[in-house]
Design a protein around this motif. Structure first.
Motif, PDB file in Angstrom:
ATOM      1  N   SER A  27     -19.128 122.736  -7.982  1.00 34.29           N
ATOM      2  CA  SER A  27     -18.858 122.822  -9.011  1.00 34.29           C
ATOM      3  C   SER A  27     -18.061 121.158  -9.467  1.00 34.29           C
ATOM      4  N   HIS A  28     -18.157 120.680  -8.644  1.00 34.81           N
ATOM      5  CA  HIS A  28     -17.232 119.104  -8.752  1.00 34.81           C
ATOM      6  C   HIS A  28     -18.647 118.234  -8.624  1.00 34.81           C
ATOM      7  N   MET A  29     -18.449 116.573  -9.088  1.00 36.23           N
ATOM      8  CA  MET A  29     -19.408 115.228  -8.692  1.00 36.23           C
ATOM      9  C   MET A  29     -18.258 114.372  -8.332  1.00 36.23           C
ATOM     10  N   THR A  30     -18.639 113.618  -7.435  1.00 37.79           N
ATOM     11  CA  THR A  30     -18.465 112.754  -6.338  1.00 37.79           C
ATOM     12  C   THR A  30     -19.131 111.150  -6.356  1.00 37.79           C
ATOM     13  N   TRP A  31     -18.825 110.263  -7.534  1.00 40.40           N
ATOM     14  CA  TRP A  31     -19.379 108.800  -7.473  1.00 40.40           C
ATOM     15  C   TRP A  31     -19.044 108.289  -6.453  1.00 40.40           C
ATOM     16  N   CYS A  32     -18.032 107.795  -5.659  1.00 39.32           N
ATOM     17  CA  CYS A  32     -17.327 107.324  -4.397  1.00 39.32           C
ATOM     18  C   CYS A  32     -16.314 107.690  -3.187  1.00 39.32           C
ATOM     19  N   SER A  33     -15.894 106.937  -2.325  1.00 39.37           N
ATOM     20  CA  SER A  33     -15.047 107.256  -1.573  1.00 39.37           C
ATOM     21  C   SER A  33     -13.132 107.543  -2.284  1.00 39.37           C
ATOM     22  N   THR A  34     -12.683 108.618  -1.588  1.00 35.72           N
ATOM     23  CA  THR A  34     -11.100 108.548  -1.814  1.00 35.72           C
ATOM     24  C   THR A  34      -9.758 107.372  -1.461  1.00 35.72           C
ATOM     25  N   ASP A  35     -10.710 106.801  -0.792  1.00 35.79           N
ATOM     26  CA  ASP A  35     -10.311 105.784   0.527  1.00 35.79           C
ATOM     27  C   ASP A  35      -9.770 103.998  -0.716  1.00 35.79           C
ATOM     28  N   ARG A  46      -2.443  91.786  -4.065  1.00 35.62           N
ATOM     29  CA  ARG A  46      -2.823  90.861  -4.665  1.00 35.62           C
ATOM     30  C   ARG A  46      -2.530  91.948  -6.205  1.00 35.62           C
ATOM     31  N   ASN A  47      -2.122  93.463  -6.255  1.00 38.85           N
ATOM     32  CA  ASN A  47      -2.961  93.801  -7.082  1.00 38.85           C
ATOM     33  C   ASN A  47      -4.064  94.368  -7.811  1.00 38.85           C
ATOM     34  N   GLU A  48      -4.645  94.211  -6.514  1.00 36.82           N
ATOM     35  CA  GLU A  48      -6.578  95.084  -6.899  1.00 36.82           C
ATOM     36  C   GLU A  48      -7.256  96.191  -6.662  1.00 36.82           C
ATOM     37  N   ILE A  49      -8.268  96.480  -7.317  1.00 38.33           N
ATOM     38  CA  ILE A  49      -8.581  97.948  -6.211  1.00 38.33           C
ATOM     39  C   ILE A  49      -9.521  97.784  -5.862  1.00 38.33           C
ATOM     40  N   LYS A  50      -9.327  98.640  -5.209  1.00 37.15           N
ATOM     41  CA  LYS A  50     -10.976  98.240  -3.871  1.00 37.15           C
ATOM     42  C   LYS A  50     -11.872  99.675  -4.178  1.00 37.15           C
ATOM     43  N   ILE A  51     -12.326  99.694  -4.451  1.00 34.15           N
ATOM     44  CA  ILE A  51     -13.463 101.116  -4.589  1.00 34.15           C
ATOM     45  C   ILE A  51     -14.665 101.167  -3.345  1.00 34.15           C
ATOM     46  N   LYS A  52     -15.467 101.693  -2.722  1.00 38.70           N
ATOM     47  CA  LYS A  52     -16.309 101.933  -2.043  1.00 38.70           C
ATOM     48  C   LYS A  52     -17.524 102.817  -2.587  1.00 38.70           C
ATOM     49  N   THR A  53     -18.258 103.079  -3.501  1.00 39.35           N
ATOM     50  CA  THR A  53     -19.382 103.924  -3.896  1.00 39.35           C
ATOM     51  C   THR A  53     -20.268 103.934  -3.240  1.00 39.35           C
ATOM     52  N   HIS A  54     -21.165 105.945  -3.604  1.00 35.23           N
ATOM     53  CA  HIS A  54     -22.231 106.285  -3.127  1.00 35.23           C
ATOM     54  C   HIS A  54     -23.141 105.423  -2.775  1.00 35.23           C
ATOM     55  N   GLU A  55     -23.298 104.284  -3.706  1.00 30.12           N
ATOM     56  CA  GLU A  55     -23.842 103.672  -3.302  1.00 30.12           C
ATOM     57  C   GLU A  55     -24.084 102.381  -2.325  1.00 30.12           C
ATOM     58  N   GLY A  90     -21.477 104.120 -15.763  1.00 27.02           N
ATOM     59  CA  GLY A  90     -22.351 103.358 -15.717  1.00 27.02           C
ATOM     60  C   GLY A  90     -22.133 101.674 -15.517  1.00 27.02           C
ATOM     61  N   ASP A  91     -20.420 101.844 -15.631  1.00 25.21           N
ATOM     62  CA  ASP A  91     -20.198 100.505 -15.532  1.00 25.21           C
ATOM     63  C   ASP A  91     -19.838  99.797 -13.942  1.00 25.21           C
ATOM     64  N   ILE A  92     -20.320 101.317 -13.318  1.00 26.45           N
ATOM     65  CA  ILE A  92     -19.849 100.573 -12.181  1.00 26.45           C
ATOM     66  C   ILE A  92     -21.053 101.728 -10.728  1.00 26.45           C
ATOM     67  N   ILE A  93     -21.406 102.167 -11.234  1.00 25.04           N
ATOM     68  CA  ILE A  93     -22.864 103.346 -10.658  1.00 25.04           C
ATOM     69  C   ILE A  93     -23.645 102.583 -11.306  1.00 25.04           C
ATOM     70  N   GLN A  94     -25.148 102.040 -10.429  1.00 22.59           N
ATOM     71  CA  GLN A  94     -25.885 102.191 -11.676  1.00 22.59           C
ATOM     72  C   GLN A  94     -27.329 102.587 -11.439  1.00 22.59           C
ATOM     73  N   TYR A 137     -16.526  97.347  -4.199  1.00 22.01           N
ATOM     74  CA  TYR A 137     -16.005  96.719  -6.121  1.00 22.01           C
ATOM     75  C   TYR A 137     -14.758  96.637  -5.606  1.00 22.01           C
ATOM     76  N   THR A 138     -14.177  95.347  -6.230  1.00 24.31           N
ATOM     77  CA  THR A 138     -13.253  94.880  -6.444  1.00 24.31           C
ATOM     78  C   THR A 138     -12.470  94.553  -7.615  1.00 24.31           C
ATOM     79  N   PHE A 139     -11.952  95.353  -8.730  1.00 27.54           N
ATOM     80  CA  PHE A 139     -11.263  94.887 -10.062  1.00 27.54           C
ATOM     81  C   PHE A 139      -9.604  94.635  -9.764  1.00 27.54           C
ATOM     82  N   ASN A 140      -8.988  93.393 -10.886  1.00 22.78           N
ATOM     83  CA  ASN A 140      -7.958  93.062 -11.163  1.00 22.78           C
ATOM     84  C   ASN A 140      -7.577  94.348 -11.554  1.00 22.78           C
TER      85      ASN A 140
END
Length: 302
Positions: A156-164, A170-179, A142-146, A183-186
Motif C-alpha cells: 500500500s505504499h510507494m517509495t522513490w528515494c532512500s531515507t538517509d 551549509r543548509n543543503e539537503i541531499k537526496i538519493k533517488t531510486h534512479e 516529476g521534478d526529481i524523478i524522470q 540531488y542537492t537542494f538549497n
C-alpha cells in the motif's frame, strides 16, 4: 525441518508487518535544538454532526455524533526554552506520515513524502520547503524523478528515494533517488547539483527484463522497463553472461541458487545491470522495481 519452518514463519511475519502505516509525531533537528510536533487543533465551527448507522443484529438504526476537525497545526519548539516559535498548517500536509527535516537554526523545514500511500505520477507532490511558517517551494515527483518506472511499491505504499537525508552544515539537503541520482537542494528548494551515484557508471544500463537462456553463456533479455538507459519496452537483447554468473543473478535477494550442475533453462524476470554488453551481478542494494509495464505509459504523461 524445524529450522525450515522457523525461517518460513519469520518471512511470513515480516511480510505481514512490513507495510504498516508509518506515523511520527515528533521530528528534531540534527543538533536536537528544535522539535516539530503537533501543537493546536482548532474547529471551524461548533456543529455536532450525526449519522444513522444500521445494526444488522437488531435490525434498527442508531445515531452517532461527531465533529469535524478543520485545521491541525504543528509547532516548532525550542527544546531548551520550551518556547513555540511558529506553527505550520497541517490540514493537507499529513506531516505525521512523512519525514520533516529541520535546519540546525530552526529557520527552515523540508517535508518529504518518502513513504507515500499514493500512486507515483509526475504531478504528485513529494517535497515541501518552508522558511519558518512561510511556504516557499513545492516539488513534484516529476521534478526529481524522470522515470516513473524507478519507483518501488509495497502492498500500500510507494517509495522513490532512500531515507538517509538531512540538512548539512551549509543548509543543503541531499537526496538519493531510486534512479541512482544524487540531488542537492538549497534551503529554498533550488536545485544546486544532480549527479549519478558512483555505483552506476556513465554508460551502464539498469533495467528489468525477462531472461531466457539461448546457449552456453548467452542469454536473451526481453526488456520490461528501463531504470537507467535508453532501452525500450519489448526490446530483445542477446547478451553474454557466464552460466555460473547467471545463477547468482537468478538467486540475488532470494537466497536460493540453482544447482551448479544444471543450466538456467527457466525464464525469469530480474533487475539486471548491463555493462559493455554483458550482464553483471549487482553487488549493491537495489530497490524492488515492481511498477509493472504501465510505468512506460506514465512516462509519456506530463
Amino acid at each position: 525441518m524445524r529450522i525450515f519452518f522457523f525461517i518460513l514463519t519469520s518471512f511470513v511475519l515480516q511480510k505481514m508487518y512490513a507495510d504498516q502505516p508509518r506515523t511520527r509525531y515528533s521530528f528534531k533537528s540534527l543538533n536536537s535544538r528544535y522539535e516539530l510536533k503537533p501543537s493546536d487543533t482548532l474547529f471551524s465551527d461548533n456543529k455536532i454532526y450525526t449519522d444513522s448507522i444500521y445494526d444488522s443484529e437488531t435490525e434498527t438504526y442508531y445515531k452517532t455524533s461527531y465533529s469535524y476537525p478543520d485545521r491541525y497545526y504543528w509547532g516548532l519548539y525550542d527544546t531548551q526554552t520550551k518556547q513555540k516559535l511558529y506553527t505550520i498548517k497541517n490540514d493537507s500536509l499529513f506531516i505525521e506520515f512523512k519525514t520533516a527535516v529541520i535546519s540546525d537554526d530552526g529557520q527552515n523545514i523540508v517535508i518529504v513524502d518518502d513513504y507515500s500511500a499514493g500512486f507515483g505520477y509526475k504531478r504528485f507532490e513529494v517535497m515541501t520547503f518552508y522558511e519558518k511558517d512561510k511556504l516557499i517551494k513545492r516539488l513534484k515527483l516529476g521534478d526529481i524523478i524522470q522515470n516513473m518506472c524507478a519507483l518501488s511499491y509495497s502492498v500500500s505504499h510507494m517509495t522513490w528515494c532512500s531515507t538517509d537525508f538531512d540538512f548539512n552544515d551549509r543548509n543543503e539537503i541531499k537526496i538519493k533517488t531510486h534512479e541512482f541520482y544524487n540531488y542537492t537542494f538549497n534551503k529554498n528548494g533550488e536545485l544546486l547539483n544532480k549527479e549519478s551515484d558512483e555505483l552506476i557508471q556513465r554508460n551502464d544500463i539498469l533495467t528489468v527484463g525477462k531472461i531466457k537462456r539461448k546457449s552456453r553463456n548467452k542469454y536473451l533479455v526481453e526488456i520490461k522497463f528501463c531504470i537507467r538507459g535508453n532501452l525500450k519496452a519489448s526490446e530483445i537483447l542477446e547478451l553474454k553472461c557466464k552460466d555460473s554468473q547467471m545463477k547468482k543473478v537468478y538467486g540475488h535477494l532470494y537466497g536460493f541458487l540453482k544447482s551448479k550442475k544444471k543450466a538456467m533453462k527457466k525464464e525469469f524476470t530480474r533487475t539486471i545491470l548491463i555493462r559493455n554488453s554483458k550482464i553483471h551481478n549487482i553487488n549493491f542494494a537495489i530497490p524492488i522495481y515492481n511498477s509493472d509495464e504501465s510505468c512506460n505509459d506514465l512516462n509519456l504523461i506530463e
